[in-house]
Design an enzyme around this catalytic site. Structure first.
Site, PDB file in Angstrom:
ATOM      1  N   TYR A  93      -2.007  -1.445  10.437  1.00  0.00           N
ATOM      2  CA  TYR A  93      -2.004  -1.552   8.964  1.00  0.00           C
ATOM      3  C   TYR A  93      -0.702  -0.974   8.402  1.00  0.00           C
ATOM      4  O   TYR A  93      -0.030  -1.607   7.576  1.00  0.00           O
ATOM      5  CB  TYR A  93      -3.217  -0.800   8.414  1.00  0.00           C
ATOM      6  N   SER A 143       0.873  -1.170   0.000  1.00  0.00           N
ATOM      7  CA  SER A 143       0.000   0.000   0.000  1.00  0.00           C
ATOM      8  C   SER A 143       0.913   1.223   0.000  1.00  0.00           C
ATOM      9  O   SER A 143       2.105   1.106   0.323  1.00  0.00           O
ATOM     10  CB  SER A 143      -0.849  -0.020   1.280  1.00  0.00           C
TER      11      SER A 143
HETATM   12  P1  NAD Z   1     -11.744  -6.230  -0.072  1.00  0.00           P
HETATM   13  O1  NAD Z   1     -12.337  -6.095   1.280  1.00  0.00           O
HETATM   14  O2  NAD Z   1     -12.542  -5.854  -1.267  1.00  0.00           O
HETATM   15  O3  NAD Z   1     -11.204  -7.723  -0.302  1.00  0.00           O
HETATM   16  C1  NAD Z   1     -10.449  -8.377   0.688  1.00  0.00           C
HETATM   17  C2  NAD Z   1     -10.677  -9.867   0.540  1.00  0.00           C
HETATM   18  O4  NAD Z   1      -9.838 -10.534   1.511  1.00  0.00           O
HETATM   19  C3  NAD Z   1     -12.117 -10.311   0.831  1.00  0.00           C
HETATM   20  O5  NAD Z   1     -12.577 -11.167  -0.192  1.00  0.00           O
HETATM   21  C4  NAD Z   1     -12.012 -11.042   2.164  1.00  0.00           C
HETATM   22  O6  NAD Z   1     -12.962 -12.102   2.311  1.00  0.00           O
HETATM   23  C5  NAD Z   1     -10.596 -11.571   2.095  1.00  0.00           C
HETATM   24  N1  NAD Z   1     -10.049 -11.895   3.425  1.00  0.00           N
HETATM   25  C6  NAD Z   1     -10.110 -11.151   4.547  1.00  0.00           C
HETATM   26  N2  NAD Z   1      -9.541 -11.810   5.555  1.00  0.00           N
HETATM   27  C7  NAD Z   1      -9.098 -12.995   5.070  1.00  0.00           C
HETATM   28  C8  NAD Z   1      -8.427 -14.106   5.621  1.00  0.00           C
HETATM   29  N3  NAD Z   1      -8.098 -14.147   6.934  1.00  0.00           N
HETATM   30  N4  NAD Z   1      -8.123 -15.145   4.828  1.00  0.00           N
HETATM   31  C9  NAD Z   1      -8.470 -15.129   3.508  1.00  0.00           C
HETATM   32  N5  NAD Z   1      -9.114 -14.124   2.936  1.00  0.00           N
HETATM   33  C10 NAD Z   1      -9.429 -13.055   3.709  1.00  0.00           C
HETATM   34  O7  NAD Z   1     -10.389  -5.375   0.012  1.00  0.00           O
HETATM   35  P2  NAD Z   1      -9.394  -4.784  -1.105  1.00  0.00           P
HETATM   36  O8  NAD Z   1      -9.488  -3.315  -1.025  1.00  0.00           O
HETATM   37  O9  NAD Z   1      -9.566  -5.474  -2.398  1.00  0.00           O
HETATM   38  O10 NAD Z   1      -8.003  -5.182  -0.448  1.00  0.00           O
HETATM   39  C11 NAD Z   1      -7.147  -6.185  -0.958  1.00  0.00           C
HETATM   40  C12 NAD Z   1      -5.723  -5.870  -0.526  1.00  0.00           C
HETATM   41  O11 NAD Z   1      -5.338  -4.602  -1.076  1.00  0.00           O
HETATM   42  C13 NAD Z   1      -5.532  -5.753   0.986  1.00  0.00           C
HETATM   43  O12 NAD Z   1      -4.284  -6.344   1.347  1.00  0.00           O
HETATM   44  C14 NAD Z   1      -5.482  -4.258   1.209  1.00  0.00           C
HETATM   45  O13 NAD Z   1      -4.755  -3.910   2.371  1.00  0.00           O
HETATM   46  C15 NAD Z   1      -4.777  -3.820  -0.055  1.00  0.00           C
HETATM   47  N6  NAD Z   1      -4.944  -2.409  -0.395  1.00  0.00           N
HETATM   48  C16 NAD Z   1      -6.193  -1.884  -0.595  1.00  0.00           C
HETATM   49  C17 NAD Z   1      -6.296  -0.540  -0.908  1.00  0.00           C
HETATM   50  C18 NAD Z   1      -7.630   0.098  -1.124  1.00  0.00           C
HETATM   51  O14 NAD Z   1      -7.689   1.334  -1.147  1.00  0.00           O
HETATM   52  N7  NAD Z   1      -8.696  -0.642  -1.317  1.00  0.00           N
HETATM   53  C19 NAD Z   1      -5.150   0.257  -1.020  1.00  0.00           C
HETATM   54  C20 NAD Z   1      -3.909  -0.313  -0.820  1.00  0.00           C
HETATM   55  C21 NAD Z   1      -3.812  -1.647  -0.502  1.00  0.00           C
END
Ligand code: NAD
Length: 260
Positions: A155, A142
């Site tokens: 985080y 991130s």
């Molecule tokens: P999201 O909530 O849409 O998807 C996350 C997925 O992870 C979900 O399907 C959930 O069921 C799954 N999950 C959660 N805990 C779990 C576990 N213990 N075991 C297996 N699966 C699990 O979120 P997203 O925004 O797509 O995030 C995905 C990644 O991207 C994360 O690592 C997040 O930190 C990172 N990220 C997101 C953003 C953003 O702005 N959305 C920015 C930077 C980084």
């Protein structure tokens, strides 16, 4: 940027960024294991990819559970024929001020991001080393791998730590043909972010519109959200890169929020 004949396992791919990467990798020809806590969502995504002519399976996996990770990666490799690409992407967000952060929430978040990355990495490396074909590991970092924000202590700490893990995998994996890199997105409008908007508005005492404008997108060059497609394209670029010229690196995809 083709992945024909490759097998990729993506954690957290039932939703958001992980799902978009699964779609993009499948379009590029890879067979995909969608590993998620949400097995119904994982099965549904796998069915969508299969309906479009791809090869995909849903795998039930809590990335913090050693036995589930081992069993899930074993199932994926046996069903799809090996493992060439791991994307450690599953993640959550918990937003609270540090001085009152519950220890249980700290441990939960750090475990999903770091224990999950470690357990999936270890299981993937064993197969990538044994196959003699090497492979690629991508970590979902991130901008918070590079910068801090208020209210996100575990985080920010966990996302910084992924840089260290990727660099270590790059060094240990090199002689086996394994590369490791980190993708560092800015804010992407997924369920993980949608949930934070009202929470941050309440904690900071500002409107939801101001959370978006003055907190989430304030430091971008153009006030625009990064998209799941932007991140998926970056992931495909890193996954298809042919040599270890790119290993142990991190790429920020954020409309200019944080410049290296
Ligand atoms: P999201 O909530 O849409 O998807 C996350 C997925 O992870 C979900 O399907 C959930 O069921 C799954 N999950 C959660 N805990 C779990 C576990 N213990 N075991 C297996 N699966 C699990 O979120 P997203 O925004 O797509 O995030 C995905 C990644 O991207 C994360 O690592 C997040 O930190 C990172 N990220 C997101 C953003 C953003 O702005 N959305 C920015 C930077 C980084």
């Amino acid at each position: 940027m083709r992945l024909d004949g490759k097998v990729a396992l993506i954690t957290g791919a039932a939703s958001g960024i992980g799902k978009a990467m699964a779609e993009r990798f499948a379009e590029a020809g890879a067979a995909i294991a969608i590993a998620d806590l949400n097995i119904a969502g994982a099965e549904a995504t796998a069915a969508e990819l299969t309906a479009k002519g791809g090869r995909a399976i849903g795998v039930a996996m809590d990335v913090t559970n050693e036995a589930e990770v081992e069993a899930g990666i074993d199932k994926a490799a046996k069903t799809l024929g090996g493992l060439d690409i791991l994307v450690s992407n599953a993640g959550i967000q918990i937003v609270k001020p540090l001085h009152e952060f519950p220890f249980a929430d700290w441990k939960k978040l750090v475990s999903i991001h770091l224990d999950g990355a470690f357990l999936t990495t270890r299981a993937a490396l064993q197969r990538m080393y044994k196959s003699g074909k090497g492979g690629t590991i991508l970590y979902m970092g991130s901008v918070h791998s590079k910068e801090a924000s208020k209210l996100k202590a575990p985080y920010v700490a966990a996302k910084h730590a992924l840089l260290g893990l990727a660099k270590t995998v790059a060094k240990e994996g090199a002689e086996h043909g394994v590369r490791a890199n980190v993708i560092c997105p800015g804010f992407v409008r997924t369920p993980l972010v949608e949930k934070q908007i009202p929470e941050q508005a309440k904690t900071l005492g500002i409107s939801e519109e101001d959370v978006v404008k003055k907190v989430m997108l304030a430091e971008t060059v153009d006030g625009i959200f990064t998209t799941v497609e932007d991140v998926a394209t970056t992931a495909l670029f890193l996954a298809t890169f042919p040599t270890a010229a790119l290993t142990g690196q991190s790429i920020v995809v954020s409309h200019g929020w944080h410049m290296e």
